[in-house]
Structure formats: structure tokens, C-alpha cells
Scaffold this motif. Structure first.
Motif, PDB file in Angstrom:
ATOM      1  N   ASN A   1      -1.743   7.512   6.894  1.00  0.00           N
ATOM      2  CA  ASN A   1      -2.706   6.645   6.619  1.00  0.00           C
ATOM      3  C   ASN A   1      -2.215   6.042   5.336  1.00  0.00           C
ATOM      4  O   ASN A   1      -1.325   6.512   4.325  1.00  0.00           O
ATOM      5  N   TYR A   2      -2.491   4.547   5.103  1.00  0.00           N
ATOM      6  CA  TYR A   2      -1.990   4.001   4.001  1.00  0.00           C
ATOM      7  C   TYR A   2      -3.059   3.536   3.068  1.00  0.00           C
ATOM      8  O   TYR A   2      -4.239   3.505   3.203  1.00  0.00           O
ATOM      9  N   ASN A   3      -2.807   3.301   1.858  1.00  0.00           N
ATOM     10  CA  ASN A   3      -3.620   2.850   0.732  1.00  0.00           C
ATOM     11  C   ASN A   3      -3.870   1.565   0.501  1.00  0.00           C
ATOM     12  O   ASN A   3      -2.978   0.753   0.184  1.00  0.00           O
ATOM     13  N   ALA A   4      -4.907   1.298   0.955  1.00  0.00           N
ATOM     14  CA  ALA A   4      -5.342  -0.315   0.821  1.00  0.00           C
ATOM     15  C   ALA A   4      -5.244  -1.212  -0.537  1.00  0.00           C
ATOM     16  O   ALA A   4      -4.791  -2.173  -0.496  1.00  0.00           O
ATOM     17  N   GLY A   5      -5.746  -0.214  -1.414  1.00  0.00           N
ATOM     18  CA  GLY A   5      -5.535  -0.856  -2.734  1.00  0.00           C
ATOM     19  C   GLY A   5      -4.181  -0.938  -3.172  1.00  0.00           C
ATOM     20  O   GLY A   5      -4.128  -2.026  -3.988  1.00  0.00           O
ATOM     21  N   ALA A   6      -3.218  -0.150  -3.022  1.00  0.00           N
ATOM     22  CA  ALA A   6      -1.814  -0.412  -3.463  1.00  0.00           C
ATOM     23  C   ALA A   6      -1.254  -1.514  -2.694  1.00  0.00           C
ATOM     24  O   ALA A   6      -0.433  -2.280  -3.281  1.00  0.00           O
TER      25      ALA A   6
END
Length: 326
Positions: free
Chosen positions: A288-293
Motif C-alpha cells: 500500500n502507498y502513502n498518499a501524504g508522501a
């Protein structure tokens, strides 16, 4: 109509990927394997099958979802369907021991780890033999959400608290791992994201507030057991995409590992200790990917984002290898 079939057991993880599919014009549908019935004499539907089954599925009440997925992937492979993160990837997802063996075979270094059957006496004997006089991490072979991952100041602390560990944190496959505690010069780890077996970007993660399965300076070493979880709330940004990526030699080794292991999509986590060693300690094929980053780096919603790169890769696989238009 041929589509991308997303195999999963947790719909909460789908929205970012669904948005990326829609933006790239990739037709898709979900295949929820939290349960299911399949006629093995029938022919599977056409399309590309993307396996997102997680090692933590049992923590959401789906005890046999991984086993069901393994059976479905065998059925799909029998009929020649393209499976992204196929049987070999699933096999490593659900076993840290097999992960570490594959990583070492590819020339990568992993933390010192001792495998022990779920038996109190054997676990303590192994801890005394291999980790006497030093901090030690206890974790299940088949992980999930950080459950069961504990840091102890020493073997005596482990002995005092072993009987009080929550029953639902016991290893679902009956195998505990004792692992060395890695002291890092900075409280960070790095997670490198790969799609189609190729590097996309790397995220530096501040572990001060805790991080999933990270054997770093994340917990105060004391008598209190230290759980490490997937979801940690921190006021300051904890995830930062590294503009310069990672060392080219390490990147080549990680890509070679993915090729040898039959993994198409993964997040690979590693840490550097105070002696300069780079140790790889987790391969997550249900990344899963970090949207904020991604937002801070200016790649959110673009093909350079994790979901964007994944949608384009799967779309190209669906189209028979033809690249999608920019």
C-alpha cells in the motif's frame, strides 16, 4: 470483456487503486477471496489476475483466505492465465523464513534470525543460546499488522512476559522467530517500491512513533513489551519520498531478487545499522502507498505514483504488453 481481476480479502485497501484504474482507463473488477466456491472443472474468465492477498488476512477473521488463494492461483496457472504476484510471490508473503532464504540467495543480508516451534521451553532455550545479554525481537513467521512483534531488553524480560502475551498474537503457522535488534544511527527505515519488478521510488520512514515489523530504534528497551503496528498516528509527517532514490547497487540486487522470486509488485523494507550494514527485513507483496508522501513529492495522481505505476503496468499486461499512452 477482458479485465484486470484484483484478488483480495480487504476492500478497504481498494479505493486508491480503483481511482488509478479509472484514471488510466483500465477495466477491472474485484475477486474477494475471503471465502468462495470454485468449480475446478470450469475455465477461469479471461484477463489479468493481480494477487493482493495479505499475510495478515487471518487477523481480519479470514483464517484460510491465503490457503484459498493458493488453490485459486493453481487453478488459474493451470489454464494459462497471467497472474501478477503468482504462487511463488504468495508463498513468500506468508512466510518470513522463506522470504529470508530467498533474499540471502539473491546476495542480500537479513537480520540474524532463529526459527523456533511454538513451544515456550524451546523458545526460551533458543533465546538464551543465541541472544543472551542483548535485546531480542520476537515475531511470528506469518506476520500481520505487527501483531506478535515484540522487543525485549533481554532474555529475562522475554521469559517474564512470554506467558502473558495475547493468545491472538500467537503465530498462526506455529512458528516463532527470534531476531536481532538492529541499532540504527538514525531512527528511520527505507521502503523501496517496485512495480513490474522495477524500482518506482523509495520512502524514508521515521520510526520514532513505531513502524510495522521494524527492528530499529523504535521502542524503548525495557520490561514493557513493545507492539509494532501498521497504523500509528503521529503529528509530524513520518513518510518522505527520497528524491535521489536508493543506492544503484542495492537497487540492482533488489530487482534481481524480485525476478528470481517471481514477484512483480512489492514494497521492500530495509535498515542500515551503525556499522554501515544494510539489512533487508520485510518483503510486502500486498503493498500500500502513502498518499501524504506522494502528495508532498508532487507525484500523487500521476503515473509516477505507486497506484499510477501499478495501474499502467497492469493495463499494459492486459493489453498484451503494449504501453499505455502517456
Amino acid at each position: 470483456m477482458s479485465v484486470v481481476h484484483v484478488i483480495h480479502e480487504n476492500p478497504l485497501w481498494l479505493p486508491p487503486l480503483a481511482d488509478a484504474f479509472d484514471a488510466a482507463g483500465v477495466p477491472w473488477q474485484e475477486l474477494d477471496l475471503s471465502s468462495g466456491t470454485f468449480d475446478l472443472s470450469s475455465v477461469p474468465p479471461e484477463g489479468v489476475f493481480y494477487n493482493r492477498m495479505s499475510a495478515s488476512s487471518h487477523t481480519r477473521g479470514h483464517r484460510y483466505a491465503a490457503e484459498l488463494t493458493a488453490a485459486v492461483l493453481a487453478w488459474l496457472s493451470r489454464h494459462g492465465r497471467r497472474v501478477v504476484n503468482g504462487p511463488a510471490a504468495l508463498d513468500l508473503e506468508i512466510s518470513k523464513v522463506r522470504q529470508y532464504a530467498a533474499l540471502e540467495a539473491a546476495g542480500l543480508t537479513v537480520p540474524r534470525t532463529v526459527m523456533v516451534q511454538d513451544d515456550r521451553a524451546a523458545l526460551l532455550a533458543a533465546a538464551h543460546r543465541y541472544f543472551a545479554g542483548q535485546p531480542v525481537i520476537l515475531k511470528p513467521n506469518r506476520g500481520g499488522k505487527g501483531l506478535g512483534v515484540r522487543l525485549f531488553a533481554d532474555v529475562d524480560a522475554l521469559a517474564r512476559q512470554l506467558d502473558s502475551l495475547p493468545q491472538d498474537e500467537a503465530p498462526v503457522d506455529g512458528i516463532w522467530l527470534l531476531q536481532e535488534y538492529v541499532r540504527a544511527p538514525r531512527p528511520v527505515i527505507t521502503r523501496a517500491e517496485f512495480v513490474g519488478g522495477r524500482f518506482v521510488y523509495a520512502v524514508e520512514v521515521d520510526t520514532t512513533a513505531g513502524f510495522e515489523l521494524c527492528p530499529a530504534e523504535v521502542c524503548a528497551v525495557g520490561d514493557a513489551a513493545c507492539p509494532v503496528g501498521e497504523t500509528v498516528v503521529a503529528e509530524a509527517p513520518r513518510f518522505r519520498i527520497l528524491p535521489d532514490g536508493i543506492d544503484a547497487g542495492l537497487r540492482a540486487k533488489l530487482e534481481a531478487f524480485l525476478s528470481q522470486a517471481g514477484i512483480d509488485v512489492a514494497g521492500i523494507e530495509f535498515i542500515q545499522d551503525d556499522a554501515g550494514r544494510t539489512l533487508v527485513y520485510d518483503v510486502n507483496t500486498n503493498t500500500n502507498y502513502n498518499a501524504g508522501a506522494e502528495e508532498a513529492a508532487g507525484v500523487a495522481g500521476t503515473p509516477r505514483s505507486g497506484p499510477g505505476a501499478l495501474a499502467r503496468f497492469l493495463g499494459a499486461e492486459l493489453a498484451g504488453g503494449r504501453r499505455l499512452a502517456a
